[in-house]
Design an enzyme around this catalytic site. Structure first.
Site, short mmCIF file in Angstrom:
data_model
loop_
_atom_site.label_atom_id
_atom_site.label_comp_id
_atom_site.label_asym_id
_atom_site.label_seq_id
_atom_site.Cartn_x
_atom_site.Cartn_y
_atom_site.Cartn_z
N GLN A 32 18.25 6.42 27.05
CA GLN A 32 18.69 5.35 27.96
C GLN A 32 20.07 5.68 28.54
O GLN A 32 20.73 6.61 28.09
CB GLN A 32 18.71 4.02 27.22
N ASP A 87 25.18 -0.35 17.51
CA ASP A 87 26.61 -0.59 17.71
C ASP A 87 27.33 -0.92 16.41
O ASP A 87 28.56 -0.95 16.37
CB ASP A 87 26.83 -1.69 18.76
N GLU A 107 17.62 3.23 13.97
CA GLU A 107 18.05 3.21 15.39
C GLU A 107 17.41 4.42 16.07
O GLU A 107 17.43 5.52 15.53
CB GLU A 107 19.59 3.28 15.43
N ASP A 139 12.07 5.81 15.72
CA ASP A 139 11.50 4.70 16.47
C ASP A 139 11.12 3.59 15.49
O ASP A 139 10.50 3.86 14.45
CB ASP A 139 10.27 5.24 17.21
N GLY A 140 11.50 2.37 15.81
CA GLY A 140 11.27 1.24 14.90
C GLY A 140 9.80 1.02 14.56
O GLY A 140 9.45 0.74 13.41
N ASP A 157 17.39 -6.06 16.03
CA ASP A 157 18.55 -6.14 16.92
C ASP A 157 18.30 -5.18 18.07
O ASP A 157 18.90 -4.12 18.16
CB ASP A 157 19.82 -5.76 16.15
N CYS A 158 17.39 -5.61 18.94
CA CYS A 158 16.87 -4.68 19.94
C CYS A 158 17.38 -5.01 21.34
O CYS A 158 18.04 -6.02 21.55
CB CYS A 158 15.35 -4.74 19.92
N1 AG3 Z 1 20.98 -6.59 21.84
C1 AG3 Z 1 20.52 -7.76 22.57
C2 AG3 Z 1 20.89 -7.78 24.01
C3 AG3 Z 1 20.10 -8.83 24.73
C4 AG3 Z 1 20.53 -9.00 26.12
N2 AG3 Z 1 19.62 -9.86 26.74
C5 AG3 Z 1 19.93 -10.81 27.62
N3 AG3 Z 1 21.13 -10.92 28.09
N4 AG3 Z 1 19.00 -11.61 27.97
C6 AG3 Z 1 22.31 -6.65 21.47
C7 AG3 Z 1 22.75 -5.56 20.57
C8 AG3 Z 1 23.96 -6.02 19.84
N5 AG3 Z 1 24.03 -5.49 18.53
#
Ligand code: AG3
Length: 282
Positions: A32, A87, A107, A139-140, A157-158
């Site tokens: 990504q 993160d 991750e 991959d999860g 936590d995706c």
């Molecule tokens: N992951 C979730 C981000 C979601 C954003 N979506 C949205 N704004 N609708 C965050 C990772 C943090 N550890």
């Protein structure tokens, strides 16, 4: 927008932007597009594929709510699995629970882990050195369908269900999570902002319902996931966990010795109250 503005691309027809005071890191990883930049209002911001993932200023709301709600409701979680979470913020909050004996994070993108460790050090806050911690780069879906380990809590936590995050909203993923969850275990997941992403809530609800007897959501508003409340999917076979009384949560919270910036026992219980438009749609 010019170089000093970064614009989110999540929704059609409208969006949010941030001024960019300084780009700390920008790369197309194997999975990504990763950017970490400095913003006057929110501090350091990390985005993946044009969508804000975390900011220094408001990350505590999200990370506290995805860890302490399931952990306090469960009451004796020893083995915790984080899917995504590169993160490090989720790891930091899970590590605060002294009753937890092992923390595994799966991750997909090693670049997210290494560059967030470098540029968002307050997210992991030293938790990568925790002896209870195991990092798996995988991959999860693959992990949850192959592993022989089991867990008391699974936290997804995706990213949103576009790109690498899409598979973490499928029946195959939920089935794998159910398979490796111990009896009485709890699965939770970020499920988007329900006012803007209602289809995502509906499909997760339906798919999780194939494997768990108690499926619902709880919620919190996180400023940079804008558009109102974010819903977190909640799935378990223990129907009592969602209805624990404030006094029960209070006693556990006190015993855990936690002090948080968003989460507290009253917030915990209130978070399961959902707007009527969502209840009607489910
Ligand atoms: N992951 C979730 C981000 C979601 C954003 N979506 C949205 N704004 N609708 C965050 C990772 C943090 N550890």
């Amino acid at each position: 927008t010019d170089d000093r503005q970064w614009q989110e691309t999540l929704h059609d027809g409208f969006g949010q932007y941030f001024s960019v005071d300084n780009v700390l890191y920008h790369e197309k990883t194997a999975h990504q597009e990763l950017i970490i930049f400095e913003n006057a209002a929110f501090g350091r911001i990390m985005a993946l594929d044009g969508v804000v993932q975390t900011t220094e200023r408001d990350e505590f709301i999200y990370h506290e709510m995805l860890t302490h709600v399931p952990l306090m409701a469960h009451g004796q979680a020893k083995r915790v699995l984080i899917i995504g979470g590169g993160d490090g913020g989720m790891l930091r909050e899970v590590a605060r629970h002294s009753g937890v004996e092992s923390i595994t994070m799966v991750e997909i993108d090693a670049s997210v882990v290494s560059f967030c460790r470098q540029y968002l050090p307050n997210h992991s806050a030293g938790a990568y050195e925790d002896p209870r911690f195991n990092l798996v780069i995988d991959d999860g879906v693959n992990f949850v369908s192959q592993t022989t380990q089991t867990f008391d809590i699974i936290i997804s936590d995706c990213t949103d269900p576009v790109g690498p995050g899409e598979s973490l909203f499928t029946s195959a993923f939920y089935e794998g999570c159910k398979r490796i969850l111990n009896p009485g275990g709890v699965f939770v997941a970020q499920n988007g902002v329900c006012f803007l992403q209602q289809d995502e809530a509906l499909s997760s609800h339906r798919r999780l319902g194939q494997y768990f007897t108690d499926v619902s959501f709880y919620q919190a508003a996180i400023p940079t996931y804008y558009g109102g409340i974010m819903t977190f999917a909640w799935a378990t076979d223990n129907e009592t966990l969602r209805y624990l009384r404030p006094a029960t949560i209070q006693a556990r919270f006190h015993h855990a010795g936690l002090r948080c910036r968003y989460y507290n026992p009253a917030v915990h219980c209130a978070a399961f109250a959902l707007p009527q438009y969502l209840q009607d749609a489910l």
